[in-house]
Design an enzyme around this catalytic site. Structure first.
Site, PDB file in Angstrom:
ATOM      1  N   GLU A 261       1.093  -1.315  -0.268  1.00 49.62           N
ATOM      2  CA  GLU A 261       0.474   0.207  -0.077  1.00 49.62           C
ATOM      3  C   GLU A 261       1.311   1.380   0.264  1.00 49.62           C
ATOM      4  O   GLU A 261       1.713   1.258   0.973  1.00 49.62           O
ATOM      5  CB  GLU A 261      -1.138   0.253   1.250  1.00 49.62           C
ATOM      6  CG  GLU A 261      -1.802  -1.152   1.123  1.00 49.62           C
ATOM      7  CD  GLU A 261      -2.662  -1.463   2.929  1.00 49.62           C
ATOM      8  OE1 GLU A 261      -2.616  -0.112   3.558  1.00 49.62           O
ATOM      9  OE2 GLU A 261      -3.995  -2.208   2.799  1.00 49.62           O
ATOM     10  N   HIS A 280      -7.768   0.731   2.737  1.00 53.61           N
ATOM     11  CA  HIS A 280      -7.332   0.695   3.746  1.00 53.61           C
ATOM     12  C   HIS A 280      -7.851   1.834   5.429  1.00 53.61           C
ATOM     13  O   HIS A 280      -7.212   2.190   6.039  1.00 53.61           O
ATOM     14  CB  HIS A 280      -6.177   0.373   4.251  1.00 53.61           C
ATOM     15  CG  HIS A 280      -4.713  -1.258   5.941  1.00 53.61           C
ATOM     16  ND1 HIS A 280      -4.151  -1.415   5.416  1.00 53.61           N
ATOM     17  CD2 HIS A 280      -6.104  -1.101   6.767  1.00 53.61           C
ATOM     18  CE1 HIS A 280      -4.449  -2.073   6.231  1.00 53.61           C
ATOM     19  NE2 HIS A 280      -5.248  -2.112   6.913  1.00 53.61           N
TER      20      HIS A 280
END
Length: 328
Positions: A261, A280
């Site tokens: 990420e 997220h």
């Protein structure tokens, strides 16, 4: 002298900060939130505690922080902390007490509904001046939802989906209590995948669960099924999932977590509109952030002031052999 606490982010919710300050802690934050800034902070200041968010706490960083007495996760996952190194140095690693569970569960169901009714793609079509009412969706009532790992979040997702009218089947080899009313149990992951129209993942990332959903498992899922992951990105083989959706075997997927990420511009998910993604942020609600901050702060104060840990939240119980802390 104040106890020194480092938050590996730019801020922490006010209730958690207030709790730490009342306990005599001086709290520092990362201005930029980078790995290099974290390393410099740990090497330049003798912090007693670290409240860890997304940045990795490697063995080298733990080695460089000899005053460190506790690592408190701002969340329930802990794969970004070198547990072996922390245990070696007698440092307890504690997770938050699930205060963000309701918010994560709500997002999981929201992603599932978005995929099943094609909400994001239909929204994009309208904005492109296309009005297509004929695209079919999937009604959840009467279908089966498979919950992988039946902890606090998995149970809450199951409760919400039951109210919609779904049958719930769960798989959790570590579950000690299987008495929840209305829940069927699968003895294997393959059994759950084969029986479910919707599969939602809620397990931690470990050596056993890494890539637990790969090409063979995706092939076992029902044609037209949906996969949801609000747990950890490494649970899923992302290339295989993209291909399973692109081929039409799966209707789509809803994802809040990813192996790396943020996603790269050329990530295969970027070209598959049936995969709905969020960055997220399952626990990023006002209530969840307040609750997690309070839990993380309490874990710090328990260790620094009382010399005790909540055994339920302790990731590395082997640390108790060092006798640096006791259980509450």
């Amino acid at each position: 002298m104040s106890l020194k606490v480092l938050m590996t982010a730019k801020t922490i919710a006010a209730p958690g900060l207030a709790l730490l300050e009342r306990g005599g802690c001086a709290v520092s934050f990362l201005k930029d939130g980078t790995d290099s800034e974290l390393a410099q902070s740990l090497r330049s200041t003798p912090f007693d505690a670290v409240i860890s968010r997304t940045l990795a706490l490697s063995g080298n960083l733990i080695e460089a922080a000899p005053a460190l007495r506790v690592i408190s996760r701002h969340g329930v996952g802990y794969n970004n902390v070198d547990i072996d190194s922390a245990t070696k140095h007698g440092i307890p690693v504690l997770i938050a007490d699930g205060a963000n569970g309701q918010s994560v569960a709500e997002l999981a169901v929201g992603l599932a509904l978005s995929v099943s009714r094609r909400i994001t793609t239909q929204d994009a079509s309208i904005r492109a001046q296309q009005w297509n009412r004929s695209a079919p969706g999937l009604q959840f009532a009467g279908k089966t939802a498979g919950i992988v790992a039946f902890g606090a979040i998995g149970r809450r997702v199951a409760e919400i989906l039951q109210t919609i009218g779904m049958q719930i089947i769960a798989f959790d080899p570590h579950a000690g209590d299987r008495s929840t009313p209305g829940i069927l149990w699968a003895e294997t992951l393959d059994e759950l995948l084969e029986r479910s129209d919707l599969v939602s993942l809620h397990c931690p990332l470990t050596s056993e669960t890494r890539n637990m959903i790969a090409a063979p498992q995706l092939a076992r899922m029902k044609e037209g099924a949906i996969l949801i992951n609000t747990a950890r990105g490494g649970l899923v083989d992302e290339g295989a999932l993209a291909e399973a959706v692109r081929s039409g075997h799966l209707a789509g997927a809803g994802l809040d977590t990813f192996a790396n990420e943020p996603l790269a511009a050329d990530h295969p998910f970027m070209s598959v509109p049936q995969i709905v993604m969020t960055p997220h942020m399952g626990g990023s609600t006002d209530a969840a952030l307040d609750g997690v901050a309070i839990s993380a702060a309490r874990n710090v104060l328990d260790v620094l002031i009382e010399g005790k840990v909540d055994r339920r939240l302790l990731v590395n119980p082997a640390v108790l052999k060092h006798r640096t802390v006791q259980t509450k």
